[in-house]
Design an enzyme around this catalytic site. Structure first.
Site, PDB file in Angstrom:
ATOM      1  N   ASP A 169      -1.518  55.011 -39.686  1.00  0.00           N
ATOM      2  CA  ASP A 169      -0.066  54.965 -39.868  1.00  0.00           C
ATOM      3  C   ASP A 169       0.495  53.926 -38.905  1.00  0.00           C
ATOM      4  OD1 ASP A 169       2.748  55.799 -40.436  1.00  0.00           O
ATOM      5  OD2 ASP A 169       1.747  57.471 -41.411  1.00  0.00           O
ATOM      6  N   HIS A 173       4.509  57.417 -54.623  1.00  0.00           N
ATOM      7  CA  HIS A 173       5.801  57.763 -55.251  1.00  0.00           C
ATOM      8  C   HIS A 173       6.976  57.177 -54.467  1.00  0.00           C
ATOM      9  CE1 HIS A 173       7.285  61.737 -53.160  1.00  0.00           C
ATOM     10  NE2 HIS A 173       6.873  60.850 -52.276  1.00  0.00           N
TER      11      HIS A 173
END
Length: 403
Positions: free
Chosen positions: A271, A311
């Site tokens: 991340d 998404h």
């Protein structure tokens, strides 16, 4: 009856009512209740009956005033009303609640009246209130955060949708920097650029991302991880079992380790550097700063895992992310697991439909059907092996190999 007029047949004779009642009776049978999705199907049948019984005016009242429920829930959270009622061993009067919150009694009375009508609290007598199941739900920080997140971050974008679509002549939003979020918040920033400048909103979002799983089956409960992943693992202790791309602070790897404590191989959390500063202390988990729009530096891992990443992004960016993963995969060995919603081609439930429009308004993105997933993965040089789903409103695992 939602589409009937005053001259219509009595509701007792309405065939739609009879049909809805028959469905409920069928689903109340022991077999249906104990079967797959029994609870969800019964709720759906009960809601269909309620909708059928409504007059036209009642239907509009319910639908038009729905946003006010979120507003008053936020007020209740701000006043700590739900915790006050939950902590009390007996019903509390309006006056007692006013004293604990510091708010004017006349205002508290109106707020409590509304919340009892939803019903987010229970009215047990004139001016006497206690907690119910919804009250208790709203005392859970991760679930209350869902109300705060929608009020602070999402609602302004939702409100901007009608004018945005009219202005763009009803084109499907597909740009993270040009969607209803920008006019809704009067900002040129994308959501990801806006969050660091609004830490309270970002904190609510992070809490909600974890809290929304409450009561749902986890993917590790229905996806056979040992058979589909571990059994094919090759290499010694330096080989990589799993790379969690964009994995936040490590909740997914933590869950995997809880389910499979003796899992072999390395587990890598990727991340941003800022996010990784808050990473959980998980046995055997390594952290690695990484931007998923760049080349994947961990080559030949057994599994690459992305949860609710694609998404967030329109088609072009999603394909770019997928191509970076595909380029790092070893043919015949590496596997990609996508943890995402898969919208059915028919009969989409309200949860998936709501999240779809949330992604449209906040990020110019979307939730996707299985057909859309297959097409997008194909363009990235990948193919679906199988879609694993327990319930359509919850997460699915899309198991993916190189073509």
């Amino acid at each position: 009856m939602g589409s009937t007029t005053e001259s219509s047949i009595p509701w007792q004779q309405d065939p739609e009512v009879s049909e809805s009642l028959a469905v409920i009776k069928q689903r109340l049978s022991e077999e249906a209740i104990n079967g797959p999705d029994g609870r969800r199907k019964l709720i759906e049948a009960a809601r269909n009956l309620a909708n059928t019984l409504e007059t036209p005016g009642e239907s509009v009242q319910r639908l038009a005033y729905l946003p006010l429920q979120t507003v008053l829930l936020q007020v209740g959270i701000n006043l700590d009303l739900f915790n006050i009622l939950q902590r009390s061993s007996k019903p509390l009067s309006t006056q007692a609640i006013a004293e604990q919150t510091g708010a004017e009694p006349a205002l508290i009375q109106r707020i409590l009246r509304f919340l009892a009508a939803i019903p987010a609290i229970k009215e047990v007598g004139p001016g006497l209130f206690t907690a119910n199941n919804v009250t208790r739900t709203l005392t859970v920080p991760g679930l209350a955060a869902g109300v705060i997140h929608n009020m602070v971050t999402v609602n302004p974008a939702w409100a901007a949708l009608p004018s945005f679509l009219e202005k763009t002549e009803y084109r499907n939003p597909s740009d993270v920097a040009n969607c209803p979020f920008q006019p809704g918040h009067n900002t040129p920033d994308s959501l990801f650029e806006w969050f660091p400048k609004h830490p309270t909103a970002h904190n609510a979002f992070m809490l909600w991302m974890t809290g929304q799983r409450e009561g749902r089956d986890r993917w590790l409960d229905f996806f056979p991880f040992p058979e589909r992943v571990v059994d094919g693992f090759q290499g010694g202790p330096e080989a990589v079992m799993l790379v969690d791309i964009g994995g936040g602070i490590g909740h997914e790897i933590q869950a995997i380790k809880q389910y499979y404590p003796s899992l072999p191989g390395r587990l890598i959390l990727q991340d941003t550097p800022e996010t990784l500063k808050q990473a959980l202390a998980v046995d055997s988990m390594e952290t690695m700063a990484y931007d998923f729009f760049t080349e994947q530096t961990v080559k030949g891992a057994r599994t690459y895992y992305l949860r609710n990443i694609l998404h967030d992004w329109p088609l072009a960016q999603s394909i770019s992310i997928l191509k970076n993963v595909a380029a790092a995969m070893t043919p015949g060995y590496s596997k990609l697991l996508l943890n995402e919603l898969v919208i059915p081609d028919k009969g989409a439930d309200i949860v998936g439909a709501q999240i779809d429009f949330t992604m449209m308004c906040a990020l110019g993105s979307e939730e996707r059907s299985e057909g859309q997933w297959r097409q997008m993965l194909d363009e990235a040089g990948l193919k679906i092996v199988k879609v694993w789903t327990k319930a359509q409103e919850a997460e699915s695992i899309i198991e993916v190999d190189l073509k």
